[in-house]
Design an enzyme around this catalytic site. Sequence first.
Site, PDB file in Angstrom:
ATOM      1  N   GLU A  95      10.473  39.251  21.915  1.00 37.49           N
ATOM      2  CA  GLU A  95      11.621  38.822  22.723  1.00 37.49           C
ATOM      3  C   GLU A  95      11.803  37.322  22.554  1.00 37.49           C
ATOM      4  O   GLU A  95      10.945  36.643  21.975  1.00 37.49           O
ATOM      5  CB  GLU A  95      11.398  39.195  24.193  1.00 37.49           C
ATOM      6  CG  GLU A  95      11.469  40.696  24.423  1.00 37.49           C
ATOM      7  CD  GLU A  95      11.254  41.066  25.870  1.00 37.49           C
ATOM      8  OE1 GLU A  95      12.245  41.215  26.585  1.00 37.49           O
ATOM      9  OE2 GLU A  95      10.106  41.207  26.286  1.00 37.49           O
ATOM     10  N   HIS A 126      20.179  36.521  32.852  1.00 39.02           N
ATOM     11  CA  HIS A 126      19.902  37.278  31.627  1.00 39.02           C
ATOM     12  C   HIS A 126      21.187  37.293  30.809  1.00 39.02           C
ATOM     13  O   HIS A 126      22.264  37.557  31.351  1.00 39.02           O
ATOM     14  CB  HIS A 126      19.468  38.704  31.966  1.00 39.02           C
ATOM     15  CG  HIS A 126      18.805  39.403  30.815  1.00 39.02           C
ATOM     16  ND1 HIS A 126      19.504  39.786  29.694  1.00 39.02           N
ATOM     17  CD2 HIS A 126      17.528  39.778  30.602  1.00 39.02           C
ATOM     18  CE1 HIS A 126      18.665  40.365  28.842  1.00 39.02           C
ATOM     19  NE2 HIS A 126      17.456  40.369  29.372  1.00 39.02           N
ATOM     20  N   ARG A 176      16.138  32.124  26.811  1.00 34.25           N
ATOM     21  CA  ARG A 176      17.189  32.825  27.535  1.00 34.25           C
ATOM     22  C   ARG A 176      18.253  31.915  28.139  1.00 34.25           C
ATOM     23  O   ARG A 176      19.437  32.244  28.155  1.00 34.25           O
ATOM     24  CB  ARG A 176      16.506  33.580  28.674  1.00 34.25           C
ATOM     25  CG  ARG A 176      17.011  34.942  28.827  1.00 34.25           C
ATOM     26  CD  ARG A 176      16.146  35.645  29.807  1.00 34.25           C
ATOM     27  NE  ARG A 176      15.405  36.686  29.134  1.00 34.25           N
ATOM     28  CZ  ARG A 176      14.650  37.546  29.772  1.00 34.25           C
ATOM     29  NH1 ARG A 176      14.521  37.469  31.076  1.00 34.25           N
ATOM     30  NH2 ARG A 176      14.025  38.482  29.114  1.00 34.25           N
ATOM     31  N   HIS A 208      19.199  37.233  37.100  1.00 33.53           N
ATOM     32  CA  HIS A 208      18.137  38.177  36.706  1.00 33.53           C
ATOM     33  C   HIS A 208      16.805  37.889  37.380  1.00 33.53           C
ATOM     34  O   HIS A 208      16.100  38.810  37.785  1.00 33.53           O
ATOM     35  CB  HIS A 208      17.991  38.086  35.185  1.00 33.53           C
ATOM     36  CG  HIS A 208      16.991  39.011  34.593  1.00 33.53           C
ATOM     37  ND1 HIS A 208      17.111  40.382  34.665  1.00 33.53           N
ATOM     38  CD2 HIS A 208      15.860  38.769  33.876  1.00 33.53           C
ATOM     39  CE1 HIS A 208      16.093  40.945  34.025  1.00 33.53           C
ATOM     40  NE2 HIS A 208      15.313  39.991  33.564  1.00 33.53           N
ATOM     41  N   ARG A 268      11.498  30.975  32.790  1.00 35.87           N
ATOM     42  CA  ARG A 268      10.466  31.978  32.512  1.00 35.87           C
ATOM     43  C   ARG A 268      10.593  32.537  31.096  1.00 35.87           C
ATOM     44  O   ARG A 268      11.680  32.895  30.648  1.00 35.87           O
ATOM     45  CB  ARG A 268      10.597  33.140  33.494  1.00 35.87           C
ATOM     46  CG  ARG A 268       9.661  34.297  33.216  1.00 35.87           C
ATOM     47  CD  ARG A 268       9.864  35.390  34.232  1.00 35.87           C
ATOM     48  NE  ARG A 268      11.149  36.023  34.083  1.00 35.87           N
ATOM     49  CZ  ARG A 268      11.354  37.208  33.500  1.00 35.87           C
ATOM     50  NH1 ARG A 268      10.336  37.891  33.018  1.00 35.87           N
ATOM     51  NH2 ARG A 268      12.557  37.725  33.421  1.00 35.87           N
TER      52      ARG A 268
END
Length: 545
Positions: A117, A250, A296, A357, A392
Amino acid sequence: MSTQCDALVIGSGIAALSYALHASRNGRKVVVVTKRDASEANTAYAQGGIASVLEPEDSFEAHIEDTLRAGAGLCRRSVVELVVREGPAAIQRLIDLGVEFDRAEGDASVEYDLTREGGHSFRRVYHAGDITGAEVMRGLLAALRGAENVEILEHHTAVDLLTVRKVEGLRTGRGHQTPAAENRCLGAYVLDDTTGQVHTFRAPVTVLATGGASKVYLYTSNPDIATGDGVAMAWRVGAEVANMEFIQFHPTCLFHPQAKSFLISEALRGEGGLLKRKDGTRFMETYHPLKELAPRDIVARAIDTELKRTGDEFVLLDMTHLDPAFLARRFPNIHETCLEFGVDMRTTPIPVVPAAHYVCGGVVTDEHGESTIPGLFAVGEVACTGLHGANRLASNSLLEGAVFGHRAATAAERYYAMTHPTATVPEWDPGSAVPSDELVVISQCWDEIRRFMWNYVGIVRSDRRLQRAQRRIATLEEEIREFYWHATVTRDLIELRNLCTVADLIVRCARQRRESRGLHYSIDYPTLEKNEPPRDTVLARRELV
Ligand code: FAD
Ligand code: SIN
């Protein structure tokens, strides 16, 4: 009614259940209260997986560096190190419970199929198809339902925490005099949603594991439970709360009027998915060298910029160049759900938009998950442990819940042997509250908060937008307070009150940060504050409710 136990655990996601399992194995009597069915938690919706180092080419150092890089200077290095190093043991505990992660096919040198990811320099994400969270919940709940000394009370909503200070305030009606060193958490008031009664739960250890707060935004990947109850309750009794401005959006939720909150996992980009404008052109290379696999915050901001620039309602996530059989096998849940909404990802690019998110901030804890109030622990998304800093890294959240749930249960052991405050806890007093015949107030306030938070405190912020939000919060707080004291308490009302508090905490933290860092981006301060060392935004309420 009053109940006594060793540990009162509030919530039933990965963090709560990891705590409960370990504490019960130590012989502790644990009561888990959870506001819907036990299986209803953010954890159950997790798709991508759990990050941890497995393969020999990967290393703890690489996972640590990736986490620190994503965290943009605000991670606590010691916490990052301990979580990463304890990761393999946490994964093994889940496997020992019977959680089935996908196994590697056709490569005898590795046991598990690891995915990748954004922000990860290696494939290190354990997954169970694209329903990792549901599989983890299945394993944990099965183990706990067999445990003798654990009671799980569903449809029980924690209303307020009880502390020595709070009880003294309730008793005298004039605030409290208790010095901080003598303060202690004593348990909580909990509403039984079925009967409407509020019960008192007393315990030497109370564990907040209430998850996130992304329902404070109009568009979110989170289920309805994510209303920030834990942060709000901890704040009300004076615990420190930090870094609430760092809300992770997200980049890819399905864009469809009926697809409420459906996430399109980052693992799709990990397997080669490409982001495109509606006209079919790619855009991520103009934003970051890692393109679709950039951290992200960068991908979400890039999409936001593209949508604002073009006026389009969505961008596209194109998987059509990948093997159709692989897509259906690797992402069965996403494939099936997209099909239900008329999108066959094997042949048609998926329309996607960003959505709130994850909350990186929360209740401040030490390396054992203990808050600034003795006897009150906070684990999982509700906590601010220092792992995530300003952003994160994908799939580090389930890991944090599993590691800290276990660590907190170990650390809490010392409380059971201590003498405990004898403070008499008064039963819940409903005062003159009566069932309200104006429940429209709840839905009206709820809608207002979520809309202005999205528009004014979203992916891109400014001083003026934050001020506007702050003014609206002040008005709503007053209205909600008035309503709260006159209406019989219900879950909806509890959630609304908490949501408003969380909105306030996010805005307060955001207004204090005069720079753009990680997930907080302000057009008034578009760069890092270079002359100051990176700092957390720590808030603490001094007066007692
Ligand atoms: P949760 O799992 O959210 O559990 C909170 C619990 O508290 C719930 O049971 C809730 O009902 C209960 N609760 C809340 N308030 C109260 C109250 N007042 N009284 C009683 N009970 C209460 N992270 C990853 O690491 N990997 C992923 O692949 C991933 N995918 C995700 C996909 C989606 C769609 C979402 C929404 C999140 C994803 N995340 C992922 C984030 C991750 O799932 C969460 O951060 C994590 O599961 C939080 O776990 P938790 O135990 O802290 O809280
Ligand atoms: C995802 O599958 O994209 C979510 C992963 C995460 O939030 O960690």
